[in-house]
Design a protein around this motif. Structure first.
Motif, PDB file in Angstrom:
ATOM      1  N   ALA A 192       0.798  -0.981  -0.016  1.00  0.00           N
ATOM      2  CA  ALA A 192       0.045   0.070   0.212  1.00  0.00           C
ATOM      3  C   ALA A 192       0.886   1.187  -0.043  1.00  0.00           C
ATOM      4  O   ALA A 192       0.493   2.351  -0.123  1.00  0.00           O
ATOM      5  N   ASN A 193       2.031   1.166   0.058  1.00  0.00           N
ATOM      6  CA  ASN A 193       3.073   2.264   0.133  1.00  0.00           C
ATOM      7  C   ASN A 193       3.068   3.216  -1.077  1.00  0.00           C
ATOM      8  O   ASN A 193       3.179   2.689  -2.149  1.00  0.00           O
ATOM      9  N   ASP A 194       2.623   4.396  -0.928  1.00  0.00           N
ATOM     10  CA  ASP A 194       2.469   5.507  -1.999  1.00  0.00           C
ATOM     11  C   ASP A 194       3.496   6.356  -1.533  1.00  0.00           C
ATOM     12  O   ASP A 194       2.968   7.798  -1.754  1.00  0.00           O
ATOM     13  N   GLY A 195       4.618   6.300  -1.423  1.00  0.00           N
ATOM     14  CA  GLY A 195       5.713   7.428  -1.075  1.00  0.00           C
ATOM     15  C   GLY A 195       5.802   7.873   0.268  1.00  0.00           C
ATOM     16  O   GLY A 195       6.448   8.971   0.522  1.00  0.00           O
ATOM     17  N   GLU A 196       4.986   7.203   1.117  1.00  0.00           N
ATOM     18  CA  GLU A 196       5.466   7.395   2.639  1.00  0.00           C
ATOM     19  C   GLU A 196       6.456   6.708   3.369  1.00  0.00           C
ATOM     20  O   GLU A 196       7.056   6.953   4.294  1.00  0.00           O
ATOM     21  N   LEU A 197       7.010   5.568   2.657  1.00  0.00           N
ATOM     22  CA  LEU A 197       7.955   4.692   3.226  1.00  0.00           C
ATOM     23  C   LEU A 197       9.073   4.596   2.008  1.00  0.00           C
ATOM     24  O   LEU A 197       8.809   4.830   1.060  1.00  0.00           O
ATOM     25  N   LEU A 203      12.931   0.057   7.229  1.00  0.00           N
ATOM     26  CA  LEU A 203      11.704   0.861   6.618  1.00  0.00           C
ATOM     27  C   LEU A 203      11.847   2.152   7.415  1.00  0.00           C
ATOM     28  O   LEU A 203      11.681   2.456   8.592  1.00  0.00           O
ATOM     29  N   SER A 204      12.078   3.287   6.485  1.00  0.00           N
ATOM     30  CA  SER A 204      12.137   4.467   6.990  1.00  0.00           C
ATOM     31  C   SER A 204      10.819   5.370   6.597  1.00  0.00           C
ATOM     32  O   SER A 204      10.331   4.991   5.503  1.00  0.00           O
ATOM     33  N   ILE A 205      10.494   6.447   7.289  1.00  0.00           N
ATOM     34  CA  ILE A 205       9.354   6.989   6.939  1.00  0.00           C
ATOM     35  C   ILE A 205       9.478   8.222   6.360  1.00  0.00           C
ATOM     36  O   ILE A 205      10.538   9.070   6.914  1.00  0.00           O
ATOM     37  N   LEU A 206       8.989   8.530   5.394  1.00  0.00           N
ATOM     38  CA  LEU A 206       9.283   9.874   4.440  1.00  0.00           C
ATOM     39  C   LEU A 206       8.385  11.172   4.813  1.00  0.00           C
ATOM     40  O   LEU A 206       7.363  10.846   5.515  1.00  0.00           O
ATOM     41  N   ASP A 207       8.859  12.226   4.164  1.00  0.00           N
ATOM     42  CA  ASP A 207       8.007  13.207   4.565  1.00  0.00           C
ATOM     43  C   ASP A 207       6.723  13.428   4.231  1.00  0.00           C
ATOM     44  O   ASP A 207       5.833  13.872   5.002  1.00  0.00           O
ATOM     45  N   PRO A 208       6.230  12.657   3.179  1.00  0.00           N
ATOM     46  CA  PRO A 208       4.777  12.798   2.921  1.00  0.00           C
ATOM     47  C   PRO A 208       3.760  12.077   4.121  1.00  0.00           C
ATOM     48  O   PRO A 208       2.632  12.540   4.210  1.00  0.00           O
ATOM     49  N   HIS A 209       4.682  11.266   4.797  1.00  0.00           N
ATOM     50  CA  HIS A 209       3.528  10.559   5.815  1.00  0.00           C
ATOM     51  C   HIS A 209       3.377  11.643   6.932  1.00  0.00           C
ATOM     52  O   HIS A 209       2.118  11.603   7.533  1.00  0.00           O
ATOM     53  N   PHE A 210       4.117  12.529   6.967  1.00  0.00           N
ATOM     54  CA  PHE A 210       3.752  13.254   8.246  1.00  0.00           C
ATOM     55  C   PHE A 210       2.724  14.567   7.994  1.00  0.00           C
ATOM     56  O   PHE A 210       2.213  15.172   9.020  1.00  0.00           O
ATOM     57  N   TYR A 234      11.848   8.681  15.538  1.00  0.00           N
ATOM     58  CA  TYR A 234      13.309   8.945  15.940  1.00  0.00           C
ATOM     59  C   TYR A 234      14.034   8.899  14.780  1.00  0.00           C
ATOM     60  O   TYR A 234      14.099   8.194  13.763  1.00  0.00           O
ATOM     61  N   GLU A 235      15.145   9.729  14.877  1.00  0.00           N
ATOM     62  CA  GLU A 235      16.077   9.756  13.616  1.00  0.00           C
ATOM     63  C   GLU A 235      17.125   8.707  13.782  1.00  0.00           C
ATOM     64  O   GLU A 235      17.787   8.547  15.034  1.00  0.00           O
ATOM     65  N   THR A 236      17.685   7.989  12.794  1.00  0.00           N
ATOM     66  CA  THR A 236      18.716   7.150  12.419  1.00  0.00           C
ATOM     67  C   THR A 236      19.736   7.759  11.363  1.00  0.00           C
ATOM     68  O   THR A 236      19.372   8.638  10.828  1.00  0.00           O
ATOM     69  N   ASP A 237      20.674   6.911  11.053  1.00  0.00           N
ATOM     70  CA  ASP A 237      21.787   7.360  10.264  1.00  0.00           C
ATOM     71  C   ASP A 237      21.132   7.243   8.809  1.00  0.00           C
ATOM     72  O   ASP A 237      21.724   8.200   7.965  1.00  0.00           O
ATOM     73  N   ARG A 238      20.296   6.611   8.570  1.00  0.00           N
ATOM     74  CA  ARG A 238      19.645   6.334   7.108  1.00  0.00           C
ATOM     75  C   ARG A 238      18.184   6.877   7.237  1.00  0.00           C
ATOM     76  O   ARG A 238      17.490   6.638   6.286  1.00  0.00           O
ATOM     77  N   GLY A 239      17.648   7.507   7.922  1.00  0.00           N
ATOM     78  CA  GLY A 239      15.966   8.051   8.112  1.00  0.00           C
ATOM     79  C   GLY A 239      15.567   8.041   9.158  1.00  0.00           C
ATOM     80  O   GLY A 239      15.973   7.751  10.078  1.00  0.00           O
ATOM     81  N   VAL A 240      14.116   8.148   9.184  1.00  0.00           N
ATOM     82  CA  VAL A 240      13.224   8.388  10.214  1.00  0.00           C
ATOM     83  C   VAL A 240      12.597   7.007  10.694  1.00  0.00           C
ATOM     84  O   VAL A 240      11.975   6.564   9.686  1.00  0.00           O
ATOM     85  N   ALA A 241      12.584   6.561  11.774  1.00  0.00           N
ATOM     86  CA  ALA A 241      11.918   5.242  12.123  1.00  0.00           C
ATOM     87  C   ALA A 241      11.086   5.642  13.386  1.00  0.00           C
ATOM     88  O   ALA A 241      10.877   6.464  13.787  1.00  0.00           O
ATOM     89  N   THR A 242       9.839   4.725  13.045  1.00  0.00           N
ATOM     90  CA  THR A 242       8.803   4.590  13.926  1.00  0.00           C
ATOM     91  C   THR A 242       9.186   4.353  15.449  1.00  0.00           C
ATOM     92  O   THR A 242       9.907   3.219  15.430  1.00  0.00           O
ATOM     93  N   MET A 243       8.565   4.716  16.665  1.00  0.00           N
ATOM     94  CA  MET A 243       8.834   4.410  17.909  1.00  0.00           C
ATOM     95  C   MET A 243       8.091   3.071  18.173  1.00  0.00           C
ATOM     96  O   MET A 243       8.183   2.315  19.156  1.00  0.00           O
ATOM     97  N   LYS A 244       7.189   2.864  17.365  1.00  0.00           N
ATOM     98  CA  LYS A 244       6.193   1.432  17.792  1.00  0.00           C
ATOM     99  C   LYS A 244       7.041   0.125  17.863  1.00  0.00           C
ATOM    100  O   LYS A 244       6.452  -0.462  18.651  1.00  0.00           O
ATOM    101  N   TRP A 245       7.924   0.055  17.147  1.00  0.00           N
ATOM    102  CA  TRP A 245       8.568  -1.475  17.066  1.00  0.00           C
ATOM    103  C   TRP A 245      10.111  -1.009  17.515  1.00  0.00           C
ATOM    104  O   TRP A 245      11.079  -1.598  16.924  1.00  0.00           O
TER     105      TRP A 245
END
Length: 452
Positions: A74-79, A305-312, A327-338
């Protein structure tokens, strides 16, 4: 050559520890049980049931891969898929090969659960205690209904009430297999037949299971899953009533704050059902493997799996805790859920029941249990978001996205809401998983999904 490789039911024989012994020996190895012994006592049947929960919690199923397929398809540019594995990349590209091993293992694991459920249901006569028998039957039907629900959702076209129930679903097998010579080669049943079985199994489970069953499925686990099934079908009145029953009568409560619903070693107050993970589980869970940053147990994709700007853009209030649950990582933004490798996996949360009741009430123009506005504001206040003064269906569905993001709902919501994925139609062939190649090779009765 006999096609004994067909059908993953065979694998559950090994999962139960059924092995042949030398004809010259009368002594059975202590670590091995014959089928007759394995089903001869209530304790042994209970052991099979515990094994079923372990199968369901496996990474191939509800330990993460089903949710991974749903979110990436279902990803349309948010991941962004940062990982090196090709199987999830095929989900993200909507270009899945029939020999994709993740697809194969989702199918295999589901039918292992189903066969073990059938074994339990065929041997309930070993119980003298009626309550114990009812509980065993209820748990087996709950897990069988769960497995068939997601098989139909993943391997069939999206259900459209009164329109396509006669289209191909998945094979329905209700007889246990304890001997490889008894394996059958069934054709696919219809989507409608699949949903009918799911609803019958879960309704029976609701009537059989106790209100409190520890961290195993309870009657309200069955009712919560029924609410999800009815919503997927568009049976809004039944979805509303099932969700309302859980909210009013189950005793579960929303956690005091949003973050407390995740990364827990024990079930939270709102976990109607959570799959158990302990530090003895060598691989933890694949939610963490794929969604967690490297410092929190994730893979070197950091995160895969990193979260991209369109998700926000879905968050309407910067003070909303859900908008900050990253939270920020070296390669992108991660969800704190997991974030936690060995935390339990929330599967049916009370928050989902509020969302189902709100959506169904809004569609039906009813106020059973609460108004849609009250239900949505219950979740917003818990997340420290500004409460609404009014809501409509679009806002309710957006609140659902905010609350349930990255929990495996994305594909299934896109299909039931007829929401296209970019320029791909919600009912496109490549948003349906292929019947695994190994199954097609072994069973001439199976018909492949279009496009594969």
């Amino acid at each position: 050559m006999k096609k004994i490789k067909y059908y993953t039911l065979l694998l559950s024989l090994f999962a139960l520890g059924f092995t042949a012994c030398d004809d010259n020996l009368d002594v059975e190895p202590e670590q091995s049980l014959s089928p007759e012994v394995a089903t001869s006592t209530p304790a042994n049947i209970q052991t099979i049931l515990v094994g079923m929960y372990a199968e369901a919690r496996d990474n191939d199923s509800y330990g993460g891969h089903i949710a991974l397929a749903s979110e990436l398809l279902a990803n349309d540019g948010e991941l962004s898929w940062n990982g090196t594995y090709t199987q999830p990349a095929e989900f993200d590209e909507k270009a899945i090969l029939a020999d994709n091993s993740y697809v194969r293992d989702i199918w295999m694991n589901a039918y292992e659960i189903i066969n073990q459920a059938n074994i339990v249901l065929a041997n309930l006569d070993v119980f003298d205690d009626e309550d114990a028998r009812a509980q065993a039957e209820g748990e087996a039907k709950f897990l069988r209904g769960l497995a068939y629900f997601d098989l139909v959702r993943l391997f069939s076209k999206p259900y459209e009430m009164g329109a396509n129930g006669g289209q191909l679903g998945v094979p329905i097998v209700l007889e246990p297999v304890l001997d490889a010579s008894a394996i059958t080669y069934p054709a696919r049943n219809t989507i409608e037949e699949g949903y009918s079985l799911v609803i019958n199994d879960l309704t029976d489970a609701y009537n059989l299971l106790p209100e409190d069953n520890g961290f195993y499925a309870s009657k309200y686990s069955a009712q919560g899953l029924l609410a999800r099934v009815y919503l997927q079908r568009g049976d809004y009145e039944l979805a509303r009533d099932a969700a309302d029953d859980v909210i009013k009568n189950s005793g579960f409560e929303l956690t005091s704050d949003f973050s407390a619903a995740f990364n827990n070693d024990e079930n939270s107050d709102e976990d109607i059902l959570a799959f158990q993970v302990t530090s003895q589980d060598a691989s933890g869970n694949s939610f963490n493997e794929f969604w967690g940053g490297y410092d929190f147990g994730g893979r070197s994709g950091d995160p895969d799996l990193s979260i991209l700007d369109p998700h926000f853009s879905i968050y309407d209030d910067p003070e909303d805790d859900r908008a900050e649950f990253f939270y920020e990582t070296d390669r992108g933004v991660a969800t704190m859920k997991w974030q936690s490798q060995f935390a339990n996996i929330p599967f049916i949360r009370l928050a989902e029941m509020y969302l189902i009741r709100a959506e169904a009430n809004e569609r039906l123009d009813t106020e059973i249990g609460a108004t849609p506005l009250e239900d949505i504001n219950t979740l917003r206040l818990r997340a420290n978001a500004t409460p609404f003064e009014a809501v409509d269906l679009d806002e309710i569905l957006m609140e659902r996205r905010r609350e349930l993001a990255f929990e495996g709902f994305a594909l299934f919501d896109a299909k039931r809401l007829a929401r296209d994925v970019g320029d791909i139609s919600y009912d496109a062939n490549n948003l349906v998983l292929p019947i695994p190649l190994r199954e097609m090779d072994a069973n001439d009765e199976l018909e492949q999904n279009p496009g594969y």
